[in-house]
Scaffold this active site. Structure first.
Site, PDB file in Angstrom:
ATOM      1  N   ASP A 189      35.907  36.312  44.346  1.00  0.00           N
ATOM      2  CA  ASP A 189      35.477  37.064  43.271  1.00  0.00           C
ATOM      3  C   ASP A 189      35.248  36.548  41.555  1.00  0.00           C
ATOM      4  O   ASP A 189      36.514  35.642  41.116  1.00  0.00           O
ATOM      5  CB  ASP A 189      36.564  38.730  43.265  1.00  0.00           C
ATOM      6  CG  ASP A 189      36.037  39.324  42.233  1.00  0.00           C
ATOM      7  OD1 ASP A 189      34.983  39.151  41.181  1.00  0.00           O
ATOM      8  OD2 ASP A 189      36.109  40.179  42.320  1.00  0.00           O
ATOM      9  N   HIS A 191      34.560  37.675  38.237  1.00  0.00           N
ATOM     10  CA  HIS A 191      34.992  39.150  37.825  1.00  0.00           C
ATOM     11  C   HIS A 191      33.985  39.122  36.817  1.00  0.00           C
ATOM     12  O   HIS A 191      34.984  39.384  35.135  1.00  0.00           O
ATOM     13  CB  HIS A 191      36.886  38.913  37.382  1.00  0.00           C
ATOM     14  CG  HIS A 191      37.563  39.459  38.874  1.00  0.00           C
ATOM     15  ND1 HIS A 191      37.610  40.223  38.806  1.00  0.00           N
ATOM     16  CD2 HIS A 191      38.245  38.200  39.665  1.00  0.00           C
ATOM     17  CE1 HIS A 191      38.960  40.478  40.452  1.00  0.00           C
ATOM     18  NE2 HIS A 191      38.963  39.241  39.950  1.00  0.00           N
ATOM     19  N   GLU A 216      30.659  36.694  44.332  1.00  0.00           N
ATOM     20  CA  GLU A 216      31.083  37.468  43.795  1.00  0.00           C
ATOM     21  C   GLU A 216      31.039  38.140  41.841  1.00  0.00           C
ATOM     22  O   GLU A 216      32.063  37.338  41.247  1.00  0.00           O
ATOM     23  CB  GLU A 216      31.882  39.073  44.093  1.00  0.00           C
ATOM     24  CG  GLU A 216      31.783  40.436  43.492  1.00  0.00           C
ATOM     25  CD  GLU A 216      33.343  41.201  44.115  1.00  0.00           C
ATOM     26  OE1 GLU A 216      33.797  41.954  43.190  1.00  0.00           O
ATOM     27  OE2 GLU A 216      34.147  40.486  44.820  1.00  0.00           O
ATOM     28  N   GLU A 242      29.685  46.171  41.666  1.00  0.00           N
ATOM     29  CA  GLU A 242      30.720  47.529  41.137  1.00  0.00           C
ATOM     30  C   GLU A 242      30.502  48.296  40.109  1.00  0.00           C
ATOM     31  O   GLU A 242      31.690  48.933  39.132  1.00  0.00           O
ATOM     32  CB  GLU A 242      32.245  46.383  41.553  1.00  0.00           C
ATOM     33  CG  GLU A 242      32.364  45.576  40.463  1.00  0.00           C
ATOM     34  CD  GLU A 242      33.673  45.121  40.506  1.00  0.00           C
ATOM     35  OE1 GLU A 242      34.765  45.474  39.273  1.00  0.00           O
ATOM     36  OE2 GLU A 242      33.692  44.211  41.026  1.00  0.00           O
ATOM     37  N   ASP A 265      30.529  51.417  44.351  1.00  0.00           N
ATOM     38  CA  ASP A 265      31.899  51.909  44.676  1.00  0.00           C
ATOM     39  C   ASP A 265      31.623  53.833  44.563  1.00  0.00           C
ATOM     40  O   ASP A 265      30.869  54.158  44.293  1.00  0.00           O
ATOM     41  CB  ASP A 265      32.610  51.539  43.224  1.00  0.00           C
ATOM     42  CG  ASP A 265      34.695  51.990  43.637  1.00  0.00           C
ATOM     43  OD1 ASP A 265      34.703  53.082  44.123  1.00  0.00           O
ATOM     44  OD2 ASP A 265      34.779  51.319  43.170  1.00  0.00           O
ATOM     45  N   HIS A 292      32.450  48.586  47.194  1.00  0.00           N
ATOM     46  CA  HIS A 292      34.271  47.854  46.280  1.00  0.00           C
ATOM     47  C   HIS A 292      35.234  48.487  46.394  1.00  0.00           C
ATOM     48  O   HIS A 292      34.907  49.632  46.958  1.00  0.00           O
ATOM     49  CB  HIS A 292      33.262  48.198  45.122  1.00  0.00           C
ATOM     50  CG  HIS A 292      34.766  48.067  43.612  1.00  0.00           C
ATOM     51  ND1 HIS A 292      35.201  48.368  43.189  1.00  0.00           N
ATOM     52  CD2 HIS A 292      35.085  46.044  43.494  1.00  0.00           C
ATOM     53  CE1 HIS A 292      35.901  48.073  42.433  1.00  0.00           C
ATOM     54  NE2 HIS A 292      36.128  46.921  42.467  1.00  0.00           N
TER      55      HIS A 292
END
Length: 379
Positions: A189, A191, A216, A242, A265, A292
């Protein structure tokens, strides 16, 4: 049956704030939902009070009708806060509908297409390889996990030469592969910390030879053409979603062939109702769904019902919680999967409302990264 009241409980799960919503009815059946706390947490309760007046007195089992009503009464499309609030209401309505019918929610969605739901554990940091080995082996022993998510950054990505960080990441993943069981899967991830897409391409190349589960959100979600270009130039499964809200945003991403895996999500997009629409669009594009879910036990329960009934589901994010005392009997992994609860109506989880009377709110803010020259960067 009609809706009589809506209650909000600002709580925490571990060290993050979480907002729970309870909807009550004339028949004594109640339902529970969970909001995603995007940041201005204390703005959500008054927003939910406002939305309650749009559904007060209505039959809670008319989930589709009521969620359409909440969305359509907005002059402009609801954004992050609006959809988070609608998500919790949607969850609570489905919970009531399941309890009223005496069925798990997934049975109202057409029934389960799988017998259990595979989960991965979010580690989220980039621990030393030997520590990562010990940590993942312990999680495997305790819960049967074989899939995990870690960070590709071993240090501040704004300090030092970018190419050096890329090399370090490749070496790091290679070492983890050497010392962990071959059946373990590792996702990375990023971010959304990378601003320049070419850097995201370079980082993907560094981990590609070691077979990541997925890569991700390396870049920001706003500019869809950048995702199309990124996916065309990397050789690892690309995941994102997400930070996207509606089926329309996901449709733009899918039409641009910008992802292999989407990660909506269920506490962000508007709840189960919108989540299923998004997933169906993905299915038509041969794209899988890995929700997510860094949330609490209630959101996990909602996700499990979605995953049980969704054909193109891939894997669910879940990290065991240390502090969530209001969840009496949370779902927990067995053999790396969440077992369904066919004998329990609604979400199949019990909430201790008495425990929620205690103020357990914790303030949390996302930290802003600063570059060496003093300018800000995405966290």
């Amino acid at each position: 049956m009609y809706i009589t009241s809506l209650k909000t409980y600002m709580q925490r799960v571990d060290e993050r704030p979480r907002l729970l919503v309870k909807i009550e009815t004339s028949e004594g059946i109640s339902g529970w939902g969970e909001c995603y706390n995007h940041g201005p947490d204390l703005a959500l309760p008054p927003l939910l009070d406002y939305l309650f007046h749009q559904i007060e007195g209505e039959d809670p089992r008319r989930v589709e009708y009521l969620i359409l009503k909440l969305n359509q009464q907005c002059r402009f499309p609801p954004g992050a806060l609006g959809l988070a609030a609608i998500s919790a209401i949607d969850h609570a309505l489905w919970d009531i509908a399941g309890k009223a019918a005496g069925l798990p929610v997934y049975m109202l969605l057409g029934g389960n297409v799988r017998d259990r739901v595979k989960v991965y554990c979010g580690v989220y940091t980039a621990p030393d390889p030997e520590y990562a080995r010990d940590q993942t082996l312990q999680l495997h022993e305790d819960y049967g996990y074989t899939a995990f998510k870690i960070s590709p950054y071993r240090r501040d990505l704004h300090k030092g030469r970018w190419g050096e960080l890329v090399r370090e990441t490749g070496d790091y993943f290679g070492r983890i592969r050497e010392i962990t069981p071959s059946e373990f899967e590792f996702a990375f991830d990023a971010h959304a910390k990378i601003f320049e897409p070419y850097q995201a391409i370079q980082l993907a190349a560094a981990i590609a030879s070691h077979d990541p589960l997925f890569y991700e959100e390396p870049i920001r979600p706003e500019h869809i053409p950048a995702w199309s270009e990124l996916k065309s130039k990397i050789n690892v499964p690309l995941a994102t979603g997400e930070s996207l809200y509606s089926r329309f945003e996901f449709l733009a991403l899918l039409n641009a062939r910008g992802a292999d895996i989407i990660q909506p999500d269920i506490c962000v997009v508007g709840g189960m109702t919108e989540m299923r629409r998004i997933a169906t669009l993905a299915e038509a594009h041969y794209v899988t769904v890995a929700p997510h879910n860094p949330m609490g036990p209630l959101a996990t329960a909602v996700n499990i019902h979605f995953c049980a009934a969704q054909p193109n589901f891939k894997i669910l994010e879940f990290k065991p919680h240390v502090h969530a005392p209001w969840a009496v009997d949370p779902y927990m992994p067995v053999d790396g999967h969440m077992e369904l609860r066919p004998d329990r109506p609604g979400w199949g989880i019990e909430i201790d409302e008495a425990c929620l009377q205690k103020d357990d709110y914790v303030h949390w803010e996302r930290k802003i990264t600063r570059k060496p020259d003093g300018s800000t960067a995405y966290p």
